[in-house]
Design an enzyme around this catalytic site. Sequence first.
Site, PDB file in Angstrom:
ATOM      1  N   TYR A  74     -37.279  -8.916 -36.413  1.00 40.68           N
ATOM      2  CA  TYR A  74     -38.665  -9.273 -36.121  1.00 40.68           C
ATOM      3  C   TYR A  74     -39.519  -9.203 -37.390  1.00 40.68           C
ATOM      4  O   TYR A  74     -39.378  -8.287 -38.207  1.00 40.68           O
ATOM      5  CB  TYR A  74     -39.262  -8.329 -35.075  1.00 40.68           C
ATOM      6  CG  TYR A  74     -38.815  -8.647 -33.672  1.00 40.68           C
ATOM      7  CD1 TYR A  74     -39.304  -9.769 -32.996  1.00 40.68           C
ATOM      8  CD2 TYR A  74     -37.900  -7.832 -33.021  1.00 40.68           C
ATOM      9  CE1 TYR A  74     -38.892 -10.055 -31.715  1.00 40.68           C
ATOM     10  CE2 TYR A  74     -37.474  -8.117 -31.732  1.00 40.68           C
ATOM     11  CZ  TYR A  74     -37.973  -9.230 -31.083  1.00 40.68           C
ATOM     12  OH  TYR A  74     -37.555  -9.521 -29.819  1.00 40.68           O
ATOM     13  N   THR A  75     -40.404 -10.169 -37.509  1.00 40.20           N
ATOM     14  CA  THR A  75     -41.332 -10.227 -38.636  1.00 40.20           C
ATOM     15  C   THR A  75     -42.720 -10.584 -38.109  1.00 40.20           C
ATOM     16  O   THR A  75     -42.846 -11.318 -37.124  1.00 40.20           O
ATOM     17  CB  THR A  75     -40.893 -11.281 -39.666  1.00 40.20           C
ATOM     18  OG1 THR A  75     -39.611 -10.930 -40.186  1.00 40.20           O
ATOM     19  CG2 THR A  75     -41.868 -11.350 -40.833  1.00 40.20           C
ATOM     20  N   CYS A 172     -38.518  -6.038 -39.662  1.00 40.89           N
ATOM     21  CA  CYS A 172     -37.170  -6.285 -40.189  1.00 40.89           C
ATOM     22  C   CYS A 172     -36.177  -5.185 -39.804  1.00 40.89           C
ATOM     23  O   CYS A 172     -35.162  -4.985 -40.473  1.00 40.89           O
ATOM     24  CB  CYS A 172     -37.194  -6.472 -41.705  1.00 40.89           C
ATOM     25  SG  CYS A 172     -38.204  -7.854 -42.225  1.00 40.89           S
TER      26      CYS A 172
END
EC number: 2.3.1.181
Length: 217
Positions: A74-75, A172
């Site tokens: 995930y960002t 991340c």
Amino acid sequence: MDVEWRISDEPVDYEAALADMTARAAAIAADEAGERVWLLEHPPLFTAGTSADPAELMNPDQFPVFDAGRGGRYTYHGPGQRVGYLNLDLSKRGKDIRCFVHALEGWMIDALAELGVEARREEGRIGIWTGSGDQEAKIGAIGVRVKRWVTLHGFSINVAPDLSHFGGIVPCGIADFGVTSLAHLGLDAGMAELDAALKARFPDFLERLSSACARNG
């Protein structure tokens, strides 16, 4: 080979950017368009890479969540963060994805050095890091995809985003360290200064691709 530079002054919708980037990559692979670097910002959102763990999305209702199709987890993207999307043809620059990512990290580190930031890689951690001890934090993220040897997605560097927005995810997948920005470090450099630094060090990045990566590929 000339590379087009495109800079968007207003935040760009994520789905529109993804469609544009994907179409450009397909055109490059078909030898119908040239390579491009696209610098932009997005409205606040989260993106999920191919290795995203749902447990690392703590607040799914905070912002829209998009499947990115890139590597990684995930960002967060949002105003005050410079996002760089790279459509480069590795069939002409070296068919070595690991080398490409290493060269991309080097480009980010070099550009940040132009602005007075001592940034670095850290073994076992994705992204670009700065500081030490309690002040060690991530300032840049990387997530790429390669299709038909043309690159998609790229990097992000925190200029002056709202750092609290990162609290909705484990950025991340790394929970033990925080995130920082040029503004949080007390630097006056804005988007224009970062863009200029990226462009100044871009020839060095291409040289790495044409030497080490082309040799390996």
